[in-house]
Write a protein that holds these residues in place. Sequence first.
Motif, short mmCIF file in Angstrom:
data_model
loop_
_atom_site.label_atom_id
_atom_site.label_comp_id
_atom_site.label_asym_id
_atom_site.label_seq_id
_atom_site.Cartn_x
_atom_site.Cartn_y
_atom_site.Cartn_z
N SER A 69 55.21 77.98 51.15
CA SER A 69 54.67 76.77 50.52
C SER A 69 53.18 77.00 50.34
O SER A 69 52.34 76.53 51.13
CB SER A 69 54.95 75.54 51.38
N LEU A 70 52.85 77.72 49.31
CA LEU A 70 51.52 78.28 49.20
C LEU A 70 50.44 77.23 48.98
O LEU A 70 49.39 77.25 49.64
CB LEU A 70 51.50 79.31 48.05
N LEU A 71 50.65 76.31 48.05
CA LEU A 71 49.60 75.36 47.71
C LEU A 71 49.30 74.43 48.88
O LEU A 71 48.13 74.16 49.20
CB LEU A 71 50.02 74.55 46.48
N GLU A 72 50.32 73.93 49.56
CA GLU A 72 50.10 73.05 50.71
C GLU A 72 49.46 73.81 51.86
O GLU A 72 48.55 73.30 52.54
CB GLU A 72 51.44 72.45 51.16
N ALA A 73 49.90 75.05 52.07
CA ALA A 73 49.29 75.85 53.12
C ALA A 73 47.82 76.12 52.83
O ALA A 73 46.98 76.06 53.74
CB ALA A 73 50.05 77.17 53.26
N HIS A 74 47.51 76.38 51.59
CA HIS A 74 46.11 76.63 51.26
C HIS A 74 45.28 75.37 51.39
O HIS A 74 44.10 75.44 51.78
CB HIS A 74 46.01 77.19 49.83
N ARG A 75 45.86 74.20 51.07
CA ARG A 75 45.11 72.95 51.24
C ARG A 75 44.77 72.72 52.72
O ARG A 75 43.63 72.36 53.06
CB ARG A 75 45.93 71.78 50.70
N ASN A 76 45.74 72.93 53.61
CA ASN A 76 45.45 72.77 55.04
C ASN A 76 44.42 73.81 55.50
O ASN A 76 43.55 73.50 56.32
CB ASN A 76 46.74 72.95 55.84
N LEU A 77 44.53 75.02 55.01
CA LEU A 77 43.57 76.05 55.37
C LEU A 77 42.17 75.67 54.93
O LEU A 77 41.20 75.87 55.67
CB LEU A 77 43.99 77.38 54.74
N ARG A 78 42.06 75.09 53.75
CA ARG A 78 40.74 74.67 53.28
C ARG A 78 40.18 73.54 54.15
O ARG A 78 38.98 73.51 54.43
CB ARG A 78 40.81 74.20 51.82
N ASP A 79 41.05 72.61 54.61
CA ASP A 79 40.57 71.54 55.50
C ASP A 79 40.05 72.13 56.80
O ASP A 79 38.98 71.72 57.30
CB ASP A 79 41.71 70.56 55.79
N LEU A 80 40.78 73.04 57.37
CA LEU A 80 40.35 73.66 58.62
C LEU A 80 39.04 74.43 58.43
O LEU A 80 38.13 74.35 59.26
CB LEU A 80 41.44 74.61 59.15
N GLU A 81 38.95 75.20 57.34
CA GLU A 81 37.72 75.96 57.10
C GLU A 81 36.53 75.05 56.85
O GLU A 81 35.42 75.32 57.31
CB GLU A 81 37.92 76.90 55.91
N SER A 82 36.76 73.94 56.14
CA SER A 82 35.66 73.00 55.86
C SER A 82 35.16 72.37 57.16
O SER A 82 33.94 72.25 57.38
CB SER A 82 36.12 71.92 54.89
N PHE A 83 36.12 71.95 58.02
CA PHE A 83 35.72 71.35 59.29
C PHE A 83 34.95 72.35 60.15
O PHE A 83 33.92 72.03 60.75
CB PHE A 83 36.98 70.85 60.02
N ARG A 84 35.46 73.58 60.23
CA ARG A 84 34.76 74.61 61.00
C ARG A 84 33.37 74.89 60.44
O ARG A 84 32.38 75.00 61.19
CB ARG A 84 35.58 75.90 60.97
N ASP A 85 33.24 74.94 59.14
CA ASP A 85 31.95 75.25 58.54
C ASP A 85 30.95 74.12 58.75
O ASP A 85 29.76 74.37 58.97
CB ASP A 85 32.13 75.50 57.03
N VAL A 86 31.45 72.84 58.74
CA VAL A 86 30.54 71.71 58.98
C VAL A 86 29.99 71.76 60.40
O VAL A 86 28.79 71.58 60.63
CB VAL A 86 31.27 70.39 58.71
N VAL A 87 30.88 72.03 61.36
CA VAL A 87 30.43 72.09 62.76
C VAL A 87 29.42 73.22 62.94
O VAL A 87 28.36 73.05 63.56
CB VAL A 87 31.64 72.26 63.69
N LEU A 88 29.75 74.37 62.41
CA LEU A 88 28.84 75.51 62.56
C LEU A 88 27.51 75.27 61.85
O LEU A 88 26.45 75.68 62.33
CB LEU A 88 29.50 76.77 62.00
N TYR A 89 27.56 74.57 60.73
CA TYR A 89 26.32 74.30 60.00
C TYR A 89 25.42 73.34 60.78
O TYR A 89 24.20 73.52 60.85
CB TYR A 89 26.65 73.74 58.62
N ARG A 90 26.05 72.30 61.42
CA ARG A 90 25.25 71.37 62.22
C ARG A 90 24.62 72.08 63.42
O ARG A 90 23.47 71.83 63.76
CB ARG A 90 26.12 70.21 62.68
N LEU A 91 25.40 72.96 64.02
CA LEU A 91 24.84 73.71 65.13
C LEU A 91 23.73 74.65 64.67
O LEU A 91 22.75 74.86 65.37
CB LEU A 91 25.94 74.52 65.83
N GLN A 92 23.91 75.16 63.50
CA GLN A 92 22.90 76.08 62.98
C GLN A 92 21.57 75.37 62.72
O GLN A 92 20.51 75.96 62.86
CB GLN A 92 23.42 76.75 61.71
N ARG A 93 21.64 74.09 62.36
CA ARG A 93 20.43 73.33 62.09
C ARG A 93 19.63 73.06 63.36
O ARG A 93 18.43 72.81 63.32
CB ARG A 93 20.77 72.01 61.42
N VAL A 94 20.33 73.13 64.53
CA VAL A 94 19.64 72.92 65.80
C VAL A 94 18.88 74.17 66.21
O VAL A 94 17.88 74.11 66.91
CB VAL A 94 20.67 72.51 66.89
#
Length: 805
Positions: A186-211
């Motif tokens: 189920s490629l499209l749904e799997a990629h959508r979930n993957l993008r959500d996980l990557e976006s959440f991870r990138d937001v957390v890392l970006y906030r930490l990077q600003r510190v």
Amino acid sequence: MLPVSPPCSLTSAALTERSMMPAEGENMPLCTLSNWELTRQNAECSVLALEKAESLARGAALKWASGIFSRPDQLTRLGHYRRRETQRNNSIQTRLKSAVQSYVEGVEQGIKHLHNALTEVQNVQRELNEAQEIWRKSDGQRSHLQPIRNLVTEHVQLSVVIQSLPFIYTVPELISHTQNLIETQSLLEAHRNLRDLESFRDVVLYRLQRVRPLEDPSSCTSEDEQHGEDPAELVQQFFAGVNNLSEDLGRLLFSLAQSAVSLACSNPSLLVSAVRIIEREEYLDAEDTRGSPQQLWRPPGRPKQWRESFFRALERGVCDRLIKSGLQEDITPTGLATDLKDLQSKVLDELQAVCSVLAPCVPPRYEVCRAVALMCHHAISRHVRDILGRELAHPALYRVLHWSVIVYPSEDMMGHQDLSPEIDAKELGALLSPEILEEQLNRYTRSVKVCLAQWIQKALEVEYAEWFRKQEPDKDQDGLYLSSLQQLVMQMLAENVQLASVLGETLESRVRNAAVLEMDNCLVWLREALVKYGIEHMKDRTHPTYYILYLLAIINGCTVLSSSISYLQPEDSASPVIRKSTPCLQTSLDKTQKKACHLLLDELQTELQPLFLQIPSRTWLSGSDTMHIICEKVELFNQHLSMARAPMCQFLLGQTERMLVIEYVKAFMHSKMVCKNPLERQQMAERMSSDAEELRAALSRMDLEQSTLCVPLILSIKEIFALKDPSLLSLEVSGLMTTFPDISDDHVLALMELRGDVNRDLRHTVLNMMQQQTLTLPKDYRPIFMSISVPAPAPPFCLHPSSCA
């Protein structure tokens, strides 16, 4: 007297002298204001220059004034000249004063600005020194603020984590669900979930990077490092499953790309979904690339470059479907032809499927048809180079070159009409680079040369063995004996040249050159074999049984070959350099053919020589039938000569006539007989006339054209013996020299010795006449006496031969 022009510069003293200048209407030049100012400035710079300028100006002014006021009528206007120059000097002085005043005011204003700037610079320097002193005093106080900075950093990090806690609890479950979606494709749904996980991870890392900028890396102590690991590293470890999901999804997409053609036929929607995911990732990579160059933080795993990986996987699939895993150890021409035919079919089917099925499933900017064509091109090029790297036989090498140069770009393969709108065979280029193609063409030429040399050598060995068999040679449709060796060799060479011409003019020229060399080698060997054949026959003239017939077969074979030899060496096919470096086949063929003719005539000459030894003799003078027997044997031998194909038949007849006259005249030169009286000389002349007539009749019956050598020469020599008055020998020999200019003194002396009545003085007279009448041989004259040997004269004061013996 004409007026003289004044100098271009005048001093103040000279200007006073110019008060007597003429009015404005007269013909005289005046100094400009700039020239006058330049003179003034130069005068003020140096006293020496001033004095020199003053002297020059005075001299110039006096010269000018003497020229102007040379007539009495001009002195009346002296007052007018003085007033005008006075006014002009006053105006110039006023302008000078104004200019100097403005310069002085500008200098004063500049000095004031410089003074103000210096004051400001000193104030700034003083303030900087005070600030630097304050900074040095507060250095110890900053270290007391570091714990506060650490607390602030920790507080910010904790606040980021607390804000992200509601989402963090859902991460493991979302990772597990996404993994199941990947497994079920189920490629499209799997990629959508993957993008959500990557976006959440990138937001957390970006906030930490600003510190991180709040921290001072130089202030971190070992005690701080013991409190725990880096929060960013903890976050990346927590989200490690996201990276695994990305890798698993990528592997699935690339496996689908590897079988994209078959997937486009069976399940195109799945392939389209894979391509859409790759498009999204490509867009995200582009967005990340367009970020600010000063940005220190990048999302982990970027850029993914899945589009490049998609094409690499597609290329692997294409190569696996087209090219076998390995080459066979023993490559045969038949097996190689089958493999190349199979490869041609596979490539055509692959490209047709790509153009009709795969192209609609991907974006047009991918240019998938062109990309797959290039993949096939590179894969086939590598495969062909691997084949050429093996030891190939001559036919196998030709098949590979023919397939690469002719079949590959033709309409049966890359230039097929079904592929032409999307794939341009010219854009793909040649399958083999010019360097590799040049190397392989040279290799093929060497292989052809070795193959031809081996085949010709075997054919010649078989041919030489057939000359000794007790069976007549084969005959052609005209009933003439014919050797098939030359035609077989020519056919073999022509076939190789024709095959090479298919691959281009360059290879055709090289193979043609190799064929010419091998044909020349064949003819050289054939001449050597004829020499050996003649030697074996001289040992036993009854062996080989059909010696003469095989010589005729060789002569006829060369005649037939001469009509087709121009195919190997045409006049306009090769460059002058190539024609110069290769032998002339026609010349070599003529040598071979004439060698066989000479062996054939040697057989006749050997048979006739015992008969010519009886000429001249007393028996011959009394009326023997020696010449009659000679003519019969020649006519009988002519039955063999008539079996030679034209034009060699006429050549053999001409050579027969030449051989007869040489042997006849040589018999006179080597004869021990001496005429004793005029009666014998008359009989000899009559006998020679009779022999000439018999030879004329015999040659005429042999269909030889009118004799231009044999009969005229015998009749000319006959006249020497027919002379009754020896004193006329000089005249007769002169006529003989005119007709046959190659006759020598030895020949004439031998004839006079045979006549028997020529004394020593007459001999000297004849020899002196011959020396004075030395003639040059005409260009079209064929020497005859040069082929007639004369016995060496006996040494002077020698004893009788019987006494010497």
